[in-house]
Design a protein around this motif. Structure first.
Motif, PDB file in Angstrom:
ATOM      1  N   ASP A  27     -13.887   9.591  -6.048  1.00 28.18           N
ATOM      2  CA  ASP A  27     -13.133   9.123  -7.165  1.00 28.18           C
ATOM      3  C   ASP A  27     -13.931   9.110  -8.242  1.00 28.18           C
ATOM      4  O   ASP A  27     -15.010   8.703  -8.494  1.00 28.18           O
ATOM      5  CB  ASP A  27     -12.982   7.486  -6.810  1.00 28.18           C
ATOM      6  N   GLU A  80      -9.268   1.945   0.873  1.00 27.46           N
ATOM      7  CA  GLU A  80      -8.093   1.461   1.101  1.00 27.46           C
ATOM      8  C   GLU A  80      -7.371   1.876   2.175  1.00 27.46           C
ATOM      9  O   GLU A  80      -6.519   1.229   2.798  1.00 27.46           O
ATOM     10  CB  GLU A  80      -7.419   1.951  -0.419  1.00 27.46           C
ATOM     11  N   GLU A  81      -7.738   3.269   2.459  1.00 22.05           N
ATOM     12  CA  GLU A  81      -7.033   3.853   3.658  1.00 22.05           C
ATOM     13  C   GLU A  81      -7.465   3.052   5.048  1.00 22.05           C
ATOM     14  O   GLU A  81      -6.424   2.926   5.683  1.00 22.05           O
ATOM     15  CB  GLU A  81      -7.247   5.136   3.841  1.00 22.05           C
ATOM     16  N   ARG A  96      -3.235   9.821   1.092  1.00 18.39           N
ATOM     17  CA  ARG A  96      -2.570   8.545   1.729  1.00 18.39           C
ATOM     18  C   ARG A  96      -1.878   8.680   3.114  1.00 18.39           C
ATOM     19  O   ARG A  96      -1.683   9.829   3.340  1.00 18.39           O
ATOM     20  CB  ARG A  96      -1.623   8.000   0.659  1.00 18.39           C
ATOM     21  N   SER A 138       1.755   2.791  -5.302  1.00 13.34           N
ATOM     22  CA  SER A 138       1.138   4.021  -6.155  1.00 13.34           C
ATOM     23  C   SER A 138       1.908   5.178  -6.123  1.00 13.34           C
ATOM     24  O   SER A 138       2.420   5.526  -4.953  1.00 13.34           O
ATOM     25  CB  SER A 138      -0.449   4.203  -6.011  1.00 13.34           C
ATOM     26  N   ASN A 178      -5.871  -0.326   5.224  1.00 12.40           N
ATOM     27  CA  ASN A 178      -4.340  -0.234   5.386  1.00 12.40           C
ATOM     28  C   ASN A 178      -4.366  -0.019   6.988  1.00 12.40           C
ATOM     29  O   ASN A 178      -3.296  -0.689   7.718  1.00 12.40           O
ATOM     30  CB  ASN A 178      -3.870   1.096   4.851  1.00 12.40           C
ATOM     31  N   ASP A 188      -3.168  10.381  -3.162  1.00  9.85           N
ATOM     32  CA  ASP A 188      -4.464  10.322  -2.534  1.00  9.85           C
ATOM     33  C   ASP A 188      -4.898   9.018  -2.920  1.00  9.85           C
ATOM     34  O   ASP A 188      -4.278   8.238  -4.008  1.00  9.85           O
ATOM     35  CB  ASP A 188      -5.597  11.717  -2.802  1.00  9.85           C
ATOM     36  N   THR A 189      -5.977   8.399  -2.329  1.00 14.04           N
ATOM     37  CA  THR A 189      -6.430   7.187  -2.506  1.00 14.04           C
ATOM     38  C   THR A 189      -7.963   6.977  -1.987  1.00 14.04           C
ATOM     39  O   THR A 189      -8.181   7.810  -1.332  1.00 14.04           O
ATOM     40  CB  THR A 189      -5.555   6.301  -1.497  1.00 14.04           C
ATOM     41  N   TYR A 199       0.802  -1.157   0.069  1.00 12.67           N
ATOM     42  CA  TYR A 199       0.081  -0.148   0.043  1.00 12.67           C
ATOM     43  C   TYR A 199       0.741   1.301   0.130  1.00 12.67           C
ATOM     44  O   TYR A 199       0.711   2.206  -0.650  1.00 12.67           O
ATOM     45  CB  TYR A 199      -0.919  -0.193   1.200  1.00 12.67           C
ATOM     46  N   GLU A 229       0.600   8.174  -6.640  1.00 14.76           N
ATOM     47  CA  GLU A 229      -0.437   9.011  -6.282  1.00 14.76           C
ATOM     48  C   GLU A 229      -0.371   9.629  -5.052  1.00 14.76           C
ATOM     49  O   GLU A 229      -0.015   9.021  -3.850  1.00 14.76           O
ATOM     50  CB  GLU A 229      -1.865   8.872  -6.812  1.00 14.76           C
ATOM     51  N   ARG A 251     -12.288   9.997  -1.669  1.00 17.43           N
ATOM     52  CA  ARG A 251     -10.923   9.908  -1.787  1.00 17.43           C
ATOM     53  C   ARG A 251     -10.489  10.784  -0.785  1.00 17.43           C
ATOM     54  O   ARG A 251     -10.913  11.849  -0.241  1.00 17.43           O
ATOM     55  CB  ARG A 251     -10.616  10.463  -3.225  1.00 17.43           C
TER      56      ARG A 251
END
Length: 605
Positions: free
Chosen positions: A595, A444-445, A481, A435, A448, A439-440, A431, A437, A478
């Motif tokens: 997103d 997914e955060e 991260r 990526s 994590n 942001d996510t 994770y 990027e 979004r």
């Protein structure tokens, strides 16, 4: 004067040449000729050192194999402790048991198991035998005999001068094509080490050297010799050597132990001395094997040179092409410029008309850019830079703490839980690095921090509990991260870890209108009121953030606050509530940013 005139003529002739001829001449002088010269010098140096590198690698290999053989011999020598420090053995061979019945009884009860244990603990032992000085003690066939049964006069003479607690390896061979037999001797004393009681003899199997052979060379290419002083004990040679060559190798090896390349006979000679053994082990390789290795490296070298030549040729072509394409590129650049794209021309600028035009154009672009949005652009750039720096500060800190947790687990546990910890950490690492990027998706955060808590759960066991309540659609929302992980880490490190009882971390996520609410709370140690007020002042920008550098976790909280404001805007909320011994609660409130890809997919369904 004549030389100067000739030089001027050559320069004038070069000026009069066609452009294609000038480009070819420049390519020959600037690219082709330097590449060939460099390749020749480097290859000669490479050829000179290849034999030394090859011999050094062989020496390293034989020394490693010799070290393994030393370990095997040390295991054999350790059998001495089974007999010397066993009171029953000392009493038996010292004649403390007067009647034959007592001797037989104690031998079968206490001494025979020692022999059995010696055989079972070391598969390389062929036989173990004790030779007693006291001839009033009953001997046992093949296990215990008298000192007079020891017929080897060389062994007897060398044992007489053998110091206390020192062993002696005797190597015997009858034919050079047979692996020598190796026997270990050491004196046995009474419990006070004042009286010699006998000799221990351990004969090892020839196969003890088999691992050494397999490590240094394969069977078809094996060229190994054992030599002691000026005689050969064992020879396993696939290579044919004359008597003169063999004698010369041994003579030189006595003067130069280790390794060397013998150019006269085109041989690589490596040797190693195994501690305790009275001989050196010699490994011989022909030059053909080195040439085979050299051919492989030469192919790689040729590929590198060809690639380097191609790269330099490409660079030269691009450099020459810029001489004729500068105006075209400047014109194309000017057509792309508008009020949303005020970029300066980054091409080559020379002291000519085209260069003057480029300088004037860039000056004009700078003035327009300053007049339109200098202040606005500077503010955006500052926020973006701060955002990148803050995220970069968090990632290494997170990875370090995760690795520390796994290290502590590995020290405290020796079971399959480590596999689970590494798997979970792999998910965290993926994770972190999967990526580019910034942001996510919020989903997914959340996953994590679940993995992060699972890692700590393995370490803290029943001291850590956690629960998640997600009451919002988080797939399309979004966020930056690693915006939640520092808060969970703060709950563990500064909350639960400071209490013996541990505690629970509660993560609650819900949606109100177009805003997401997130609370992360623990029931740990909490923080003092003064500490809480300092952190609140820093987050509100009333207090200098440098005060947090020496006070623990506050900098991570400051990073989270600044990243939220940079990503969601100044209207985002980050609050902290805490009381000593009651725990801490972090609250995040921000406007939903969805997103676009996931949202389009949902609408299509």
């Amino acid at each position: 004067m004549r030389d100067l005139t000739l030089f001027h003529k050559m320069v004038q002739r070069f000026r009069d040449m066609r452009i294609a001829s000038k480009m070819f001449a420049g390519y020959f002088v600037l690219v082709l000729l330097p590449t060939i010269a460099f390749s020749s010098i480097f290859y000669n140096q490479f050829y000179t050192n290849i034999f030394k590198d090859y011999s050094q690698s062989k020496q390293h290999l034989i020394e490693q194999a010799g070290g393994s053989l030393e370990v095997s011999l040390a295991q054999t020598e350790s059998i001495y402790n089974l007999f010397q420090y066993n009171p029953e053995v000392i009493d038996y061979i010292g004649g403390h048991y007067m009647s034959e019945a007592d001797q037989v009884y104690n031998y079968l009860k206490s001494i025979r198991p020692v022999f059995n244990f010696a055989y079972s603990g070391n598969s390389s032992i062929n036989s173990v035998r004790l030779y007693m000085y006291n001839e009033h003690v009953l001997p046992v066939a093949s296990e215990v005999g008298y000192y007079s049964d020891l017929k080897n006069t060389d062994v007897i003479s060398r044992l007489k001068t053998l110091p206390m607690n020192k062993g002696l390896w005797i190597v015997e061979t009858h034919q050079t094509d047979t692996i020598p037999s190796m026997t270990y001797y050491q004196k046995i004393y009474d419990s006070s080490f004042s009286i010699e009681l006998g000799i221990m003899e351990v004969n090892v199997k020839p196969g003890i050297t088999q691992d050494f052979f397999n490590s240094v060379s394969s069977v078809p290419d094996r060229n190994i010799m054992f030599f002691q002083e000026d005689r050969i004990l064992y020879r396993d040679m696939n290579m044919k050597l004359s008597e003169g060559q063999t004698t010369a190798i041994l003579d030189r090896l006595q003067k130069q132990p280790g390794f060397y390349y013998w150019s006269e006979h085109k041989l690589f000679v490596n040797s190693v001395a195994v501690q305790g053994l009275p001989f050196r082990i010699l490994l011989i390789n022909g030059i053909d094997e080195a040439f085979s290795d050299m051919r492989e490296k030469t192919v790689g070298f040729a590929v590198i040179i060809i690639g380097l030549l191609a790269l330099l040729s490409l660079i030269y072509y691009l450099t020459v092409s810029m001489l004729t394409k500068r105006i075209v590129r400047l014109a194309k650049h000017m057509r792309r410029v508008d009020q949303n794209n005020l970029m300066e021309y980054a091409g080559r600028v020379d002291q000519d008309e085209v260069g003057l035009l480029t300088v004037s154009y860039n000056s004009m672009i700078r003035r327009i850019d300053d007049l339109l949005n200098r202040v606005h652009r500077a503010e955006l750039m500052k926020k973006e830079a701060d955002y990148q720096v803050l995220q970069a500060q968090i990632k290494p800190h997170f990875l370090y703490n995760t690795l520390e947790s796994i290290r502590m687990l590995a020290e405290l546990n020796d079971d399959e839980e480590v596999v689970e910890a590494i798997y979970t950490f792999g998910r965290l690492l993926r994770y972190s690095l999967s990526s580019g990027e910034n942001d996510t998706p919020l989903e997914e955060e959340i996953e994590n921090i679940k993995h992060y808590l699972q890692v700590h759960k393995i370490r803290m066991e029943d001291k850590l509990h956690f629960r998640f309540r997600v009451e919002a659609e988080v797939l399309t929302v979004r966020c930056p991260r690693f915006i939640l992980q520092p808060l969970v880490e703060d709950c563990i490190v500064h909350g639960l870890s400071k209490t013996r009882r541990g505690g629970t971390i509660d993560v609650h996520i819900w949606q109100e209108n177009e805003r997401i609410h997130i609370t992360i709370a623990d029931d740990g140690a909490g923080m003092p009121h003064e500490r809480l007020e300092m952190i609140r002042g820093v987050l509100a920008r009333r207090i200098n953030k440098d005060l947090l550098q020496s006070t623990g976790s506050g900098m991570g909280l400051y990073n989270v606050s600044e990243r939220m404001k940079a990503y969601f805007g100044e209207d985002s909320i980050f609050e902290i509530e805490s009381r000593t011994s009651e725990g801490t609660c972090f609250t995040l409130i921000f406007q939903i940013r969805r997103d676009s890809h996931a949202e389009s997919h949902d609408r299509g369904r």
